[in-house]
Design a protein around this motif. Structure first.
Motif, short mmCIF file in Angstrom:
data_model
loop_
_atom_site.label_atom_id
_atom_site.label_comp_id
_atom_site.label_asym_id
_atom_site.label_seq_id
_atom_site.Cartn_x
_atom_site.Cartn_y
_atom_site.Cartn_z
N GLU A 40 0.83 -1.21 0.00
CA GLU A 40 0.00 0.00 0.00
C GLU A 40 0.86 1.26 0.00
O GLU A 40 0.54 2.24 -0.66
N SER A 41 1.96 1.21 0.76
CA SER A 41 2.84 2.36 0.85
C SER A 41 3.48 2.66 -0.51
O SER A 41 3.54 3.81 -0.94
N ASP A 42 3.92 1.60 -1.20
CA ASP A 42 4.50 1.79 -2.54
C ASP A 42 3.47 2.39 -3.48
O ASP A 42 3.78 3.31 -4.26
N SER A 43 2.26 1.89 -3.41
CA SER A 43 1.19 2.40 -4.28
C SER A 43 0.88 3.85 -3.97
O SER A 43 0.75 4.69 -4.88
N PHE A 44 0.75 4.17 -2.68
CA PHE A 44 0.43 5.55 -2.27
C PHE A 44 1.55 6.50 -2.68
O PHE A 44 1.29 7.60 -3.20
N ASN A 45 2.78 6.10 -2.46
CA ASN A 45 3.91 6.96 -2.81
C ASN A 45 4.01 7.18 -4.31
O ASN A 45 4.27 8.30 -4.78
N ASN A 46 3.81 6.11 -5.08
CA ASN A 46 3.96 6.22 -6.53
C ASN A 46 2.83 7.01 -7.18
O ASN A 46 3.05 7.75 -8.14
N THR A 47 1.61 6.85 -6.67
CA THR A 47 0.46 7.50 -7.30
C THR A 47 0.10 8.85 -6.71
O THR A 47 -0.50 9.70 -7.38
N ILE A 48 0.44 9.09 -5.46
CA ILE A 48 0.06 10.34 -4.78
C ILE A 48 1.28 11.18 -4.43
O ILE A 48 1.46 12.29 -4.93
N VAL A 49 2.12 10.65 -3.57
CA VAL A 49 3.22 11.43 -2.99
C VAL A 49 4.20 11.91 -4.05
O VAL A 49 4.55 13.10 -4.11
N ASN A 50 4.65 11.00 -4.89
CA ASN A 50 5.67 11.36 -5.89
C ASN A 50 5.13 12.24 -7.01
O ASN A 50 5.91 12.78 -7.79
N MET A 51 3.81 12.36 -7.09
CA MET A 51 3.21 13.20 -8.13
C MET A 51 3.01 14.64 -7.64
O MET A 51 2.61 15.49 -8.41
N SER A 52 3.27 14.89 -6.36
CA SER A 52 3.09 16.23 -5.81
C SER A 52 4.44 16.94 -5.74
O SER A 52 5.50 16.30 -5.80
N PRO A 53 4.43 18.27 -5.58
CA PRO A 53 5.70 19.03 -5.52
C PRO A 53 6.33 19.04 -4.12
O PRO A 53 7.27 19.79 -3.88
N ASP A 54 5.84 18.19 -3.25
CA ASP A 54 6.27 18.25 -1.85
C ASP A 54 7.74 17.91 -1.64
O ASP A 54 8.35 18.38 -0.68
N LYS A 55 8.29 17.07 -2.50
CA LYS A 55 9.70 16.70 -2.33
C LYS A 55 10.58 17.94 -2.32
O LYS A 55 11.52 18.04 -1.53
N HIS A 56 10.28 18.89 -3.21
CA HIS A 56 11.05 20.12 -3.27
C HIS A 56 10.95 20.88 -1.95
O HIS A 56 11.96 21.38 -1.41
N MET A 57 9.74 20.95 -1.36
CA MET A 57 9.54 21.66 -0.10
C MET A 57 10.27 20.95 1.03
O MET A 57 10.82 21.60 1.93
N VAL A 58 10.26 19.62 0.98
CA VAL A 58 10.95 18.83 2.00
C VAL A 58 12.45 19.13 1.99
O VAL A 58 13.07 19.34 3.04
N ILE A 59 13.02 19.17 0.80
CA ILE A 59 14.47 19.42 0.67
C ILE A 59 14.81 20.84 1.12
O ILE A 59 15.80 21.05 1.83
#
Length: 326
Positions: A40-59
């Protein structure tokens, strides 16, 4: 202030929306885990998390912390990835007087806990170092851009202390805690946020008994205030009973301040929740009581069989005597 805004948004959104996260509900029913399963975590990360710009904000957030703390190691942005996903549930945003009226009448805490969970996603680098986290809410009723109904709201640390996120992101920590408390068969296991004075808490039922385990000590502004202790199990009924007087006093003070002219109001000095006569629950005693009850019930079939066997023997003897007399 940001934490208050994020928490308020979580409570309002999650409590007032219907249960639409089918995959999460299935997960809750299957194993009631705090972390999404690997699949479920892989699915959520691939379809939701990684599609958002949040990684940039996290960094960028990590770089700001790094400028303040030179001991933090340099990271490669390409190595930062979404990892664990923690399910959290909001406690109802309700006046203490209304809460206690309903809770004491019905004795059911479940109706004050959101049916649908939000998610705190943890980001790590290639060395599994914690970088930051993001809070995701399903069906956010706003103009925010959503992906499959999910929208990022804030850093997870606006809802929950970073140490608590660290703790919950490791499934072994949770298992070890429950084992150390002699909790053998937890049901309805959830992470609850939004209880005044408590950063977050575990909620579960052990042999039908609702239990609350705070994940941090209660907030205190006075050393004389008796408070709840981190990682200590309390019966939910005892926990809220111990808070009642203090919670109602704080509500009354807040209402009195609200009646004053705006320039004279002091709505931020409500003080800490004081706990009266709060004692931990003896989980072993709950389990022992349940075992005894189970053992008693297990004797019933044996007793019934014994009566049937004895009855059959008696009837056989009487029947035999009757034949002999004849």
């Amino acid at each position: 202030m940001k934490k208050i805004i994020a928490l308020t948004l979580l409570i309002i959104t999650v409590v007032t929306t219907s249960v639409l996260a089918e995959t999460n509900d299935v997960q809750n029913q299957l194993d009631e885990q705090i972390l999404l399963s690997t699949e479920e975590s892989d699915s959520f990360n691939n379809t939701i998390v990684n599609m958002s710009p949040d990684k940039h904000m996290v960094i960028e957030s990590y770089k700001r912390k790094q400028r303040k703390n030179k001991e933090l190691q340099v990271i490669e942005p390409k190595d930062v990835k979404a990892k664990e996903n923690i399910k959290i549930y909001a406690f109802a945003d309700i006046l203490p007087s209304d809460f206690y009226k309903t809770y004491e009448e019905k004795g059911d805490l479940d109706e004050f806990i959101a049916k649908q969970n939000a998610i705190i996603t943890v980001y790590r680098d290639s060395e599994e170092q914690f970088i930051d986290s993001i809070l995701f809410i399903k069906n956010l009723e706003s103009d925010e851009i959503t992906i499959d109904g999910w929208a990022s709201v804030s850093s997870g640390t606006f809802i929950m202390a970073e140490d608590t996120i660290h703790f919950l992101s490791n499934e072994k920590n949770i298992k070890d805690l429950l084992d150390s408390l002699s909790i053998k068969n937890p049901k309805d296991l959830k992470v609850i946020v939004g209880i005044q004075g408590v950063n977050a808490a575990l909620y579960l039922k052990e042999n039908g008994q609702p239990i609350i385990i705070p994940l941090s000590d209660g907030d205190t502004y006075d050393e004389n205030v008796e408070t709840c202790k981190a990682f200590t199990p309390y019966l939910a009924s005892d926990f809220f009973k111990a808070r009642k007087t203090s919670a109602l006093e704080i509500e009354k003070k807040f209402q009195e301040e609200a009646l004053k002219p705006a320039v004279e109001r002091n709505l931020c000095s409500s003080g800490a929740i004081n706990y009266e006569n709060l004692n931990p629950v003896n989980v072993s005693a709950i389990n022992t009581t349940e075992i005894n009850k189970t053992s008693e019930h297990n004797y019933y079939p044996l007793i019934i069989c014994s009566f049937l066997v004895l009855g059959g023997i008696s009837l056989g003897i009487l029947y035999k005597k009757k034949i002999i007399k004849l």
